[in-house]
Design a protein around this motif. Structure first.
Motif, PDB file in Angstrom:
ATOM      1  N   ALA A 136     -24.072   9.585  48.082  1.00  0.00           N
ATOM      2  CA  ALA A 136     -24.582   8.607  47.108  1.00  0.00           C
ATOM      3  C   ALA A 136     -23.885   7.260  47.297  1.00  0.00           C
ATOM      4  O   ALA A 136     -24.522   6.200  47.275  1.00  0.00           O
ATOM      5  CB  ALA A 136     -24.363   9.123  45.693  1.00  0.00           C
ATOM      6  N   LYS A 137     -22.559   7.287  47.494  1.00  0.00           N
ATOM      7  CA  LYS A 137     -21.803   6.050  47.704  1.00  0.00           C
ATOM      8  C   LYS A 137     -22.233   5.367  48.999  1.00  0.00           C
ATOM      9  O   LYS A 137     -22.391   4.147  49.051  1.00  0.00           O
ATOM     10  CB  LYS A 137     -20.302   6.346  47.756  1.00  0.00           C
ATOM     11  CG  LYS A 137     -19.668   6.556  46.395  1.00  0.00           C
ATOM     12  CD  LYS A 137     -18.177   6.779  46.538  1.00  0.00           C
ATOM     13  CE  LYS A 137     -17.518   7.015  45.181  1.00  0.00           C
ATOM     14  NZ  LYS A 137     -16.073   7.275  45.312  1.00  0.00           N
ATOM     15  N   LEU A 138     -22.403   6.169  50.068  1.00  0.00           N
ATOM     16  CA  LEU A 138     -22.790   5.596  51.354  1.00  0.00           C
ATOM     17  C   LEU A 138     -24.137   4.896  51.266  1.00  0.00           C
ATOM     18  O   LEU A 138     -24.320   3.787  51.767  1.00  0.00           O
ATOM     19  CB  LEU A 138     -22.852   6.697  52.420  1.00  0.00           C
ATOM     20  CG  LEU A 138     -21.530   7.142  53.029  1.00  0.00           C
ATOM     21  CD1 LEU A 138     -21.777   8.206  54.083  1.00  0.00           C
ATOM     22  CD2 LEU A 138     -20.805   5.966  53.664  1.00  0.00           C
ATOM     23  N   VAL A 139     -25.110   5.564  50.633  1.00  0.00           N
ATOM     24  CA  VAL A 139     -26.442   4.975  50.515  1.00  0.00           C
ATOM     25  C   VAL A 139     -26.389   3.717  49.651  1.00  0.00           C
ATOM     26  O   VAL A 139     -26.984   2.690  49.989  1.00  0.00           O
ATOM     27  CB  VAL A 139     -27.433   6.008  49.925  1.00  0.00           C
ATOM     28  CG1 VAL A 139     -28.787   5.351  49.683  1.00  0.00           C
ATOM     29  CG2 VAL A 139     -27.587   7.181  50.876  1.00  0.00           C
ATOM     30  N   SER A 140     -25.646   3.794  48.553  1.00  0.00           N
ATOM     31  CA  SER A 140     -25.555   2.648  47.650  1.00  0.00           C
ATOM     32  C   SER A 140     -24.917   1.443  48.340  1.00  0.00           C
ATOM     33  O   SER A 140     -25.404   0.316  48.226  1.00  0.00           O
ATOM     34  CB  SER A 140     -24.731   3.037  46.416  1.00  0.00           C
ATOM     35  OG  SER A 140     -24.589   1.946  45.540  1.00  0.00           O
ATOM     36  N   ARG A 141     -23.837   1.692  49.084  1.00  0.00           N
ATOM     37  CA  ARG A 141     -23.103   0.596  49.729  1.00  0.00           C
ATOM     38  C   ARG A 141     -23.860   0.013  50.920  1.00  0.00           C
ATOM     39  O   ARG A 141     -23.589  -1.106  51.349  1.00  0.00           O
ATOM     40  CB  ARG A 141     -21.724   1.074  50.166  1.00  0.00           C
ATOM     41  CG  ARG A 141     -20.785   1.333  48.994  1.00  0.00           C
ATOM     42  CD  ARG A 141     -19.477   1.939  49.450  1.00  0.00           C
ATOM     43  NE  ARG A 141     -18.586   2.164  48.303  1.00  0.00           N
ATOM     44  CZ  ARG A 141     -17.401   2.746  48.378  1.00  0.00           C
ATOM     45  NH1 ARG A 141     -16.952   3.171  49.550  1.00  0.00           N
ATOM     46  NH2 ARG A 141     -16.653   2.904  47.308  1.00  0.00           N
ATOM     47  N   ASN A 142     -24.785   0.788  51.478  1.00  0.00           N
ATOM     48  CA  ASN A 142     -25.505   0.333  52.668  1.00  0.00           C
ATOM     49  C   ASN A 142     -26.998   0.167  52.411  1.00  0.00           C
ATOM     50  O   ASN A 142     -27.789   0.133  53.352  1.00  0.00           O
ATOM     51  CB  ASN A 142     -25.286   1.330  53.820  1.00  0.00           C
ATOM     52  CG  ASN A 142     -23.853   1.375  54.291  1.00  0.00           C
ATOM     53  OD1 ASN A 142     -23.426   0.537  55.066  1.00  0.00           O
ATOM     54  ND2 ASN A 142     -23.111   2.354  53.819  1.00  0.00           N
ATOM     55  N   LYS A 143     -27.389   0.044  51.140  1.00  0.00           N
ATOM     56  CA  LYS A 143     -28.816   0.083  50.835  1.00  0.00           C
ATOM     57  C   LYS A 143     -29.580  -1.111  51.402  1.00  0.00           C
ATOM     58  O   LYS A 143     -30.735  -0.958  51.813  1.00  0.00           O
ATOM     59  CB  LYS A 143     -29.040   0.220  49.329  1.00  0.00           C
ATOM     60  CG  LYS A 143     -28.539  -0.913  48.468  1.00  0.00           C
ATOM     61  CD  LYS A 143     -28.816  -0.578  47.000  1.00  0.00           C
ATOM     62  CE  LYS A 143     -28.351  -1.704  46.087  1.00  0.00           C
ATOM     63  NZ  LYS A 143     -28.617  -1.365  44.660  1.00  0.00           N
TER      64      LYS A 143
END
Length: 396
Positions: free
Chosen positions: A309-316
Motif C-alpha cells: 500500500a505504501k509503495l503504490v501510494s508513494r509511486n502513484k
C-alpha cells in the motif's frame, strides 16, 4: 503536530517539538548504554533518547532509523556541549560539510537552494543507504546498519577537536572489519551464517574497501592509534555481536571477551554491555537485520499489505503515467475486477506489470525471486490507491 520523517521539514518539526526533551547524559558510559537501548547500534531503533513518549506507530523501519540517528547525534551534542538545538544543527552541518571535502558521495545530492534543515535531511537519507544495490536502497532495513554508529563516533571526535577527515572513518571501519574477522576466528562453531554476517558488514562500508587482512595483523589493527571511551565500548559491542550471532557465547569465547575488555581499558561496570545486548536481542530478534538473513521477499511478505500500500501510494504518479501508456494492461486489469482472466491474459498482465516495475526503482522488490507471488496483492491495490479517473478507465 504529526511528524512524517519522509516529508521535507521533519527535522525542524522534530526539534521544535521534542528538542528540549532529548536526554543528556553525565558520562560516556551512560550515553552508550542509552544507545544500546535505542537499538541504533543493532540496526533497529525502538527508542529516541526522549524524556517523553513519541508516537511512531505509523513510521516504517527506515523512518524510525532516521529519527533515532538524529536524536542520538543531538543527545551526544547535549552531553558534550550544550542544549541549544540551533547550534547543534549548525555544528552538525559544518561537520558534514568538512566531511564532504573528502569527495564523499552523499553530499553531492544536496541542492544549493535548500536550507540547512533540508540539507541535513538529504544527508541523513543518504546515510541510511548502505548499499549500491537499488533494492537494498529502498529496503534499508534489510541491510546491517551497525556501521552507522561510526558517524556518532566521528561527530564526537569533531566536537572534541573541531576537525575530521576521511582517515578517521577509514581507520575505524578497518578496525571493525578486522575485529569481526578475528572474533569469527575465535568462535567455537562456525556456520554459513557467519560468512554471511561478514559479507553484510562489508556491504555496509561507506568509505573504504577492505582487502584481505593478514591474520597476524588483525588484532594489532584493532588497537592502532588512540581511541575514546565511546569507541572502546563500540568495539566491544562489535565483538560481542559477532560472537553472539549463533545465540550462544561459549566459555572460550567469553574468555576472549574478558581479555579484550581489559585490553580496551574498560572497567567492570562497562561489561554490562553484554547484558544489554542479550536483553535487546531476546526482545527484538525477529526484527533485527543483524540476526535475520531471510530473503528480502520473505521479510517484505511479513507486512505485505501495508508495505505494498505504501509503495503504490508513494509511486502513484509514476504508476499512473506508466499504466496510461499501456492500454492493454489497463483493459486487462479492468476485466480482472469483474471476471477471471484466462491463463494467457494472466501471463500478459504479469509480464507488462513486471516491465513497469523495472522502470520504477521502488518496485524492484517484485523482480526478485519469489517477488512475483506478491503481484496479485499489487494488482489489488492499484485500483484502490490511484485517482478516480483511473478507476473509471478500469471499468470501461
Amino acid at each position: 503536530m504529526q511528524i512524517n520523517p519522509s516529508i521535507n521539514g521533519w527535522i525542524e518539526k522534530f526539534l521544535n517539538q521534542y528538542g528540549t526533551d532529548v536526554s543528556d547524559y553525565t558520562t560516556d558510559e551512560s550515553f552508550f548504554l542509552a544507545c544500546q537501548k535505542s537499538g541504533l547500534i543493532y540496526g533497529y531503533v525502538v527508542y529516541y533518547h526522549l524524556e517523553t513518549e513519541l508516537e511512531d506507530s505509523k513510521w516504517d523501519t527506515e523512518e524510525k532509523m532516521k529519527v533515532g540517528f538524529l536524536a542520538t547525534l543531538f543527545a551526544l551534542y547535549k552531553t558534550k556541549k550544550e542544549a541549544d538545538y540551533q547550534l547543534f544543527i549548525e555544528d552538525l552541518f559544518q561537520f558534514y560539510n568538512i566531511v564532504s571535502k573528502g569527495n564523499f558521495s552523499f553530499l553531492n545530492i544536496v541542492l544549493p537552494y535548500s536550507n540547512t534543515y533540508q540539507k541535513l535531511e538529504s544527508i541523513i537519507n543518504e546515510r541510511l543507504q548502505t548499499n549500491d544495490n537499488i533494492v537494498t536502497k529502498n529496503f534499508t532495513h534489510m541491510v546491517t546498519n551497525s556501521m552507522l554508529y561510526i558517524d556518532i563516533l566521528a561527530f564526537e571526535y569533531y566536537l572534541n577537536y573541531k576537525t575530521i577527515n576521511l582517515d578517521f572513518f577509514k581507520n575505524l571501519e578497518r578496525k571493525c572489519l578486522a575485529l569481526i574477522m578475528f572474533s569469527l576466528n575465535v568462535k567455537k562453531h562456525k556456520s554459513e551464517y557467519d560468512i554471511m554476517l561478514l559479507k553484510m558488514f562489508e556491504n555496509s562500508l561507506r568509505y573504504s574497501k577492505v582487502s584481505k587482512i593478514n591474520n597476524n595483523e588483525i588484532i594489532d589493527i584493532v588497537f592502532e592509534g588512540s581511541r575514546s571511551e565511546l569507541e572502546s565500548l563500540y568495539l566491544y559491542e562489535i565483538a560481542h555481536m559477532t560472537l553472539l550471532s549463533d545465540g550462544v557465547v561459549y566459555e572460550s569465547e567469553q574468555a576472549f571477551l574478558t581479555e579484550f575488555t581489559l585490553k580496551l581499558g574498560l572497567n567492570k561496570n562497562n561489561q554490562n554491555t553484554g547484558y544489554e545486548l542479550v536483553e535487546f536481542i531476546n526482545k527484538y530478534k525477529k526484527n533485527l537485520p543483524f540476526y535475520n538473513l531471510n530473503h528480502p521477499v520473505k521479510q517484505f511478505y511479513t507486512n505485505t499489505q501495508d508495505n505494498i500500500a505504501k509503495l503504490v501510494s508513494r509511486n502513484k504518479t509514476r504508476l499512473l503515467k506508466e499504466l496510461s501508456e499501456s492500454k492493454e494492461l489497463v483493459k486487462l486489469l479492468g476485466k480482472s475486477t469483474q471476471n477471471e482472466l484466462s491463463f494467457e491474459e494472466k501471463k500478459k498482465v504479469k509480464k507488462q506489470l513486471l516491465d513497469i516495475c523495472k522502470s520504477i526503482p521502488s518496485l524492484t522488490i517484485f523482480l526478485l525471486p519469489g517477488g512475483g507471488l506478491l503481484l496479485p496483492i499489487l494488482i489489488k491495490f492499484i485500483p484502490q490507491l490511484l485517482p478516480s479517473a483511473f478507476n473509471e478507465n478500469l471499468k470501461d
